[in-house]
Design an enzyme around this catalytic site. Structure first.
Site, short mmCIF file in Angstrom:
data_model
loop_
_atom_site.label_atom_id
_atom_site.label_comp_id
_atom_site.label_asym_id
_atom_site.label_seq_id
_atom_site.Cartn_x
_atom_site.Cartn_y
_atom_site.Cartn_z
N THR A 332 0.86 -1.16 0.24
CA THR A 332 0.00 -0.04 0.16
C THR A 332 0.78 1.38 0.03
O THR A 332 2.09 1.21 0.11
CB THR A 332 -0.95 0.00 1.47
OG1 THR A 332 -0.06 0.33 2.38
CG2 THR A 332 -1.65 -1.24 1.49
N CYS A 333 0.17 2.36 -0.03
CA CYS A 333 1.12 3.58 -0.45
C CYS A 333 1.27 4.28 1.33
O CYS A 333 1.78 5.39 1.39
CB CYS A 333 0.14 4.56 -0.86
SG CYS A 333 -1.47 5.11 -0.47
N MET A 334 1.05 3.51 2.24
CA MET A 334 1.11 4.04 3.70
C MET A 334 2.60 3.83 3.66
O MET A 334 2.98 2.49 3.93
CB MET A 334 0.16 3.35 4.79
CG MET A 334 -1.25 3.79 4.64
SD MET A 334 -2.09 2.86 5.85
CE MET A 334 -1.83 1.37 5.66
#
Ligand SMILES: Cc1ncc(COP(=O)(O)O)c(C=O)c1O
Length: 407
Positions: A332-334
């Site tokens: 994910t982009c976290m």
């Protein structure tokens, strides 16, 4: 598409990312709890906490094994009925029951533990409307875990908000309201989460139940001790130790032939049986660190971002070189989607497989559609793998939504 999958996947291995539920491990946990009950409290009820993992295949498995459903919302109650549980094999808990469902469950003879004043009021109203029907209900007891077992409260120092508190008089009030309306108070619900899942917590829960029974002169059909049991095969406490400790505390107060013990485990039945299979997508060297990017995310294996690097995992790699540190990251982009840091482990490369162990509890039921739709689920028995849920799709995402193009 199926051919493409076959090429990517070694025999006996699922495509990644996916959950793999090991059937023999699940059978072992469920059978182990059942045997413990049969030995120490015959006629006890083994129910399964739906919220822990409500994969339909799993719910149906529990149903086939004679395990009851433990549900905590109207939605879960409806799911239990849809899977085939009869209403008199449903334990209906939680503070958010709706009026209609509660009335129906009371009339159908479900095991119900009331948790709020409005539920008590609704049960009393139903009794007034149906004077010829015998209505039975239990009450969730709010008790002070800090005082009884220091160090065990997951919210150290803070009170639980669930159930009816004895000290404030709310428990007595609820009992009086129900009894004067003609509803029989036939059960107590004692569940508390704890830090270490020790025997002492369950002894304390049983001791509080004994005190309430004595002080209110109750004749109970059930004592629901809740869930929260330890879950590692070969570790302790064992299921047998839990049940025998609970019984010891209650033996002088109740007759086990008359009062059934209800347990509602979640994690201890399903956590160990499930793995998550991921693969390495890329490896990056940045600022002296080695980042291993995978097709797993913490949202799959630790959706509450609570676990501290305690993932059991296995690596499938041909590598023989060991590296001091590798940061295993999610897709994910976290930035904080980091799963664990491997120390002195084999050098991971694109295509290698990482298998996260013991991830069956409170993972799928938090089901994220963040960036990727939910992964497929396979059930493994020896060498055979059966797919019981396909990966989510855009169509699944659109289903049930209502909108108009012109809006
Ligand atoms: C009322 C109740 N019963 C059962 C459970 C299942 O607990 P566990 O998964 O720890 O066994 C929970 C979890 O919080 C719960 O709140």
């Amino acid at each position: 598409m199926a051919d493409a999958l076959k090429q990517l996947v070694r025999p006996g291995e699922p495509p990644t990312p996916s959950y793999v539920l090991d059937l023999p491990a699940l059978e072992e946990q469920v059978g182990g709890f059942r045997r413990a009950l049969d030995c120490h409290w015959p006629n006890a009820i083994l129910s399964y906490s739906f919220k822990t993992n409500s994969l339909p295949w799993l719910l149906s498995f529990m149903h086939r094994r004679g395990v009851w459903a433990e549900v905590v919302s109207d939605s879960e109650y409806e799911l239990a009925l849809a899977v085939g549980f009869s209403p008199d094999r449903i334990v209906f808990n939680g503070p958010v029951k709706g009026r209609d469902r509660l009335r129906q469950a009371l009339l159908y003879g479900a095991v119900i533990n009331l948790d709020s004043k409005r539920e008590v009021r609704w049960a009393a109203e139903l009794a007034a409307e149906e004077p010829d029907r015998v209505l039975r209900a239990g009450l969730r007891v709010n008790w002070d875990l800090d005082a009884r077992c220091p160090g065990e409260n997951t919210l150290a120092g803070a009170s639980s908000r669930f159930g009816f508190n004895a000290e404030s008089g709310e428990l007595s009030q609820a009992i009086t309201t129900l009894e004067s309306a003609g509803v029989q108070v036939t059960g107590l619900h004692m569940h508390r989460n704890s830090c270490t899942q020790s025997l002492e917590v369950f002894r304390a829960a049983a001791a509080v139940a004994a005190e309430v029974i004595t002080s209110h002169q109750l004749r109970l059909d059930w004592i629901d001790i809740g869930g929260g049991f330890f879950n590692s095969p070969g570790g302790s406490p064992t299921f047998g130790q839990y049940v025998s400790a609970i019984r010891e505390e209650l033996d002088g107060t109740i007759d086990v032939e008359q009062t059934r013990l209800i347990v509602e485990p979640g994690g201890s039945l399903i956590a160990v049986a499930v793995e998550f299979h991921a693969q390495v997508i890329d490896v990056k060297k940045i600022g002296g660190q080695r980042f291993v990017i995978t097709d797993a995310s913490r949202t799959d294996i630790d959706p509450q971002f609570r676990r501290e690097k305690d993932f059991g995992l296995r690596l499938e790699t041909a590598s023989t070189e060991s590296v001091p540190e590798q940061v295993i990251c999610g897709f994910t982009c976290m930035e904080n989607d980091r799963l664990t840091v491997l120390k002195d482990a084999p050098l991971l490369c694109e295509g290698d497989r990482i298998i996260f162990e013991r991830v069956g509890a409170y993972t799928m039921s938090y089901q994220s559609s963040f960036i990727e739709f939910p992964p497929a689920v396979f059930v493994r028995q020896g060498e055979s793998l059966e797919q019981v849920r396909r990966k989510g799709t855009a169509e699944d995402c659109l289903r049930g939504n209502i909108w108009s193009e012109s809006a």
